[in-house]
Design a protein around this motif. Structure first.
Motif, PDB file in Angstrom:
ATOM      1  N   TYR A 201     -22.130 -22.141  -5.554  1.00  0.00           N
ATOM      2  CA  TYR A 201     -21.862 -22.447  -4.153  1.00  0.00           C
ATOM      3  C   TYR A 201     -22.459 -23.815  -3.850  1.00  0.00           C
ATOM      4  O   TYR A 201     -23.654 -24.047  -4.093  1.00  0.00           O
ATOM      5  CB  TYR A 201     -22.483 -21.396  -3.232  1.00  0.00           C
ATOM      6  N   PHE A 202     -21.643 -24.713  -3.299  1.00  0.00           N
ATOM      7  CA  PHE A 202     -22.114 -26.050  -2.954  1.00  0.00           C
ATOM      8  C   PHE A 202     -22.415 -26.205  -1.469  1.00  0.00           C
ATOM      9  O   PHE A 202     -23.025 -27.196  -1.059  1.00  0.00           O
ATOM     10  CB  PHE A 202     -21.094 -27.102  -3.379  1.00  0.00           C
ATOM     11  N   TYR A 203     -21.970 -25.245  -0.661  1.00  0.00           N
ATOM     12  CA  TYR A 203     -22.213 -25.307   0.778  1.00  0.00           C
ATOM     13  C   TYR A 203     -22.835 -23.987   1.237  1.00  0.00           C
ATOM     14  O   TYR A 203     -22.559 -22.923   0.669  1.00  0.00           O
ATOM     15  CB  TYR A 203     -20.910 -25.555   1.545  1.00  0.00           C
ATOM     16  N   PRO A 204     -23.658 -24.036   2.262  1.00  0.00           N
ATOM     17  CA  PRO A 204     -24.277 -22.806   2.770  1.00  0.00           C
ATOM     18  C   PRO A 204     -23.293 -21.991   3.591  1.00  0.00           C
ATOM     19  O   PRO A 204     -22.259 -22.489   4.042  1.00  0.00           O
ATOM     20  CB  PRO A 204     -25.418 -23.341   3.645  1.00  0.00           C
ATOM     21  N   GLY A 205     -23.617 -20.724   3.814  1.00  0.00           N
ATOM     22  CA  GLY A 205     -22.769 -19.894   4.651  1.00  0.00           C
ATOM     23  C   GLY A 205     -23.016 -18.420   4.405  1.00  0.00           C
ATOM     24  O   GLY A 205     -23.907 -18.017   3.648  1.00  0.00           O
ATOM     25  N   TYR A 206     -22.180 -17.633   5.064  1.00  0.00           N
ATOM     26  CA  TYR A 206     -22.225 -16.181   4.921  1.00  0.00           C
ATOM     27  C   TYR A 206     -21.002 -15.759   4.129  1.00  0.00           C
ATOM     28  O   TYR A 206     -19.893 -16.236   4.371  1.00  0.00           O
ATOM     29  CB  TYR A 206     -22.201 -15.519   6.297  1.00  0.00           C
ATOM     30  N   PHE A 207     -21.221 -14.846   3.198  1.00  0.00           N
ATOM     31  CA  PHE A 207     -20.118 -14.370   2.365  1.00  0.00           C
ATOM     32  C   PHE A 207     -20.209 -12.851   2.249  1.00  0.00           C
ATOM     33  O   PHE A 207     -21.297 -12.297   2.091  1.00  0.00           O
ATOM     34  CB  PHE A 207     -20.180 -15.008   0.981  1.00  0.00           C
ATOM     35  N   ARG A 208     -19.087 -12.192   2.354  1.00  0.00           N
ATOM     36  CA  ARG A 208     -19.027 -10.747   2.166  1.00  0.00           C
ATOM     37  C   ARG A 208     -18.453 -10.491   0.781  1.00  0.00           C
ATOM     38  O   ARG A 208     -17.239 -10.521   0.566  1.00  0.00           O
ATOM     39  CB  ARG A 208     -18.146 -10.108   3.245  1.00  0.00           C
ATOM     40  N   ALA A 209     -19.343 -10.275  -0.202  1.00  0.00           N
ATOM     41  CA  ALA A 209     -18.913 -10.100  -1.581  1.00  0.00           C
ATOM     42  C   ALA A 209     -18.355  -8.697  -1.787  1.00  0.00           C
ATOM     43  O   ALA A 209     -18.859  -7.717  -1.231  1.00  0.00           O
ATOM     44  CB  ALA A 209     -20.090 -10.338  -2.516  1.00  0.00           C
ATOM     45  N   LYS A 210     -17.313  -8.604  -2.623  1.00  0.00           N
ATOM     46  CA  LYS A 210     -16.614  -7.328  -2.815  1.00  0.00           C
ATOM     47  C   LYS A 210     -16.344  -7.086  -4.296  1.00  0.00           C
ATOM     48  O   LYS A 210     -16.024  -8.025  -5.036  1.00  0.00           O
ATOM     49  CB  LYS A 210     -15.280  -7.337  -2.057  1.00  0.00           C
ATOM     50  N   LEU A 211     -16.462  -5.829  -4.699  1.00  0.00           N
ATOM     51  CA  LEU A 211     -16.021  -5.389  -6.019  1.00  0.00           C
ATOM     52  C   LEU A 211     -14.669  -4.708  -5.837  1.00  0.00           C
ATOM     53  O   LEU A 211     -14.543  -3.770  -5.045  1.00  0.00           O
ATOM     54  CB  LEU A 211     -17.032  -4.429  -6.639  1.00  0.00           C
ATOM     55  N   VAL A 212     -13.667  -5.195  -6.571  1.00  0.00           N
ATOM     56  CA  VAL A 212     -12.297  -4.725  -6.391  1.00  0.00           C
ATOM     57  C   VAL A 212     -11.791  -4.130  -7.704  1.00  0.00           C
ATOM     58  O   VAL A 212     -11.830  -4.791  -8.750  1.00  0.00           O
ATOM     59  CB  VAL A 212     -11.373  -5.880  -5.944  1.00  0.00           C
TER      60      VAL A 212
END
Length: 422
Positions: A201-212
């Motif tokens: 990741y090169f930029y900050p932020g919020y991410f909702r990681a998912k296993l699919v």
């Protein structure tokens, strides 16, 4: 088989259809600036105005686009990456190419069954394949037992690699994916028999990681890429230039100065770069549907291609964002607003209240109550409306400027509670 030039041509056409700004041969510099901002908002990757102009043939350039550029363009129109876009060019061509009439031949008319027979056989084969697929999915529905899915950044600050640990072996899934955020275009296939995947990741932020598994989301969790206080960036196609928190504090403000940029080799006569100030830290349970936000800022640079002084304020949320744009008064037709994905364009709405004189501090206040938003610019109501979606909780703040930018104050509040960022 289509050439790379043909694939790029049709990717451009899909983008033009998506933004719906009319004939791209008439696009001006401001249109490419807006396109750069929209691509960044949806993919978290910055493509510079000069790069986009090269893609659209506005600037001569002999080299082929980089892999990062192609992947980002493909993601913007709904594909995982450029490789997946190239695999499905026929879908694009079927939607865009006009059918070519085939002249009739008298010799074929005398054999109607001979003409129909290949079509009948093709239809039977297709029906058979559909039947096999349906039978397999009926007898083999997705089944799984104990699954694990966690993630951890390897360091503090940016850039940052996140290690995803997963175990999907206790399942009958044919395909396993890790989706790095709420955006399904950031979904990557992983080996079912392996247990780790790393993404940068090169930029900050919020991410909702998912296993699919196959096409079903079976596990998900929050993932924050935080800043250490404030972070400044020069936004580039590949790796941004970073300015840490201690470098940004100047006389009670947070600022990226013209000197900062020239020290990094920026030539303003060639191109004024896009810059950002980020603050991504836990803000508590601050809902995007009920909150207040107030800030004072300046965009002090108005030379070369930055005469419009386009400036953006992005309130980052767990399921989207709110976006407020400002500019010099004569450029308001190029502005856009967005609240939880509900967009407003200065080309079709009166956004004149967002045209400002940046020689003075500009005060912006956003008040949201039960999805009803009011935006005040210098204490005058500039916009009011109701939005439909819930963007989740507020998780951070990002400003972007054309060149240098300064923030004097920023605070979130909800009733008596407030969080002062500067």
């Amino acid at each position: 088989m289509h050439t790379e030039d043909e694939n790029l041509q049709h990717c451009r056409m899909l983008i033009e259809e998506k933004v719906n700004w009319g004939d791209s041969s008439q696009w001006q510099n401001q249109d490419f600036e807006t396109l750069s901002e929209r691509i960044f908002a949806e993919t978290n990757v910055t493509l510079s105005v000069s790069t986009l102009k090269r893609i659209w043939g506005k600037v001569r350039y002999d080299s082929a686009p980089t892999a990062t550029t192609l992947n980002t363009l493909a993601q913007f129109v709904g594909f995982e990456n450029w490789r997946e876009f190239r695999k499905k060019p026929d879908l694009v061509y079927q939607e865009t190419l006009q059918p070519v009439p085939v002249p009739s031949a008298p010799t074929l008319v005398s054999h109607p069954m001979g003409l129909r027979w290949p079509w009948i056989m093709g239809a039977l084969v297709l029906l058979g394949l559909i039947g096999i697929w349906a039978f397999q999915n009926r007898v083999n529905p997705l089944q799984y037992g104990d699954l694990t899915f966690t993630s951890r950044p390897v360091t503090q600050g940016l850039p940052n690699t996140v290690l995803f640990d997963y175990d999907a072996t206790d399942s009958n899934a044919d395909s396993v994916f890790i989706q790095q955020s709420w955006d399904p275009r950031r979904r990557y296939r992983v080996d079912k028999d392996e247990h780790q995947y790393a993404g940068i990741y090169f930029y900050p932020g919020y991410f909702r990681a998912k296993l699919v598994l196959n096409d079903s989301i079976v596990k998900e969790h929050d993932l924050y890429i935080n800043t250490d206080g404030w972070l400044g960036t020069i936004n580039r196609d590949s790796i941004p230039v970073y300015f840490p928190d201690k470098r940004l504090h100047r006389n009670g403000t947070i600022a990226i100065t013209e000197t900062d940029l020239t020290e990094q080799g920026v030539d303003f006569q060639k191109e004024v770069p896009s810059t950002s100030l980020h603050y991504v830290q836990p803000l508590g349970e601050l809902p995007s549907t009920n909150f207040g936000f107030e800030t004072e800022l300046k965009s002090p640079f108005n030379r070369f291609n930055a005469v419009c002084q386009r400036t953006g304020i992005m309130l980052l949320c767990s399921r989207g964002m709110h976006l407020i744009q400002l500019s010099a008064k004569g450029c308001v037709s190029e502005l856009n607003l967005s609240f939880a994905g509900q967009g407003v364009s200065g080309k079709t709405s009166d956004l004149s209240g967002f045209g400002v004189d940046f020689s003075n501090w500009v005060n912006v206040r956003c008040e949201v109550k039960d999805k009803h938003v009011k935006v005040f610019v210098n204490n005058k109501l500039a916009y009011e409306d109701h939005f439909q979606e819930d963007a989740g909780k507020i998780v951070g703040l990002r400003y972007y400027f054309q060149g240098p930018g300064v923030v004097k104050s920023a605070r979130f509040y909800n009733g008596p509670n407030q969080t002062v960022l500067q």
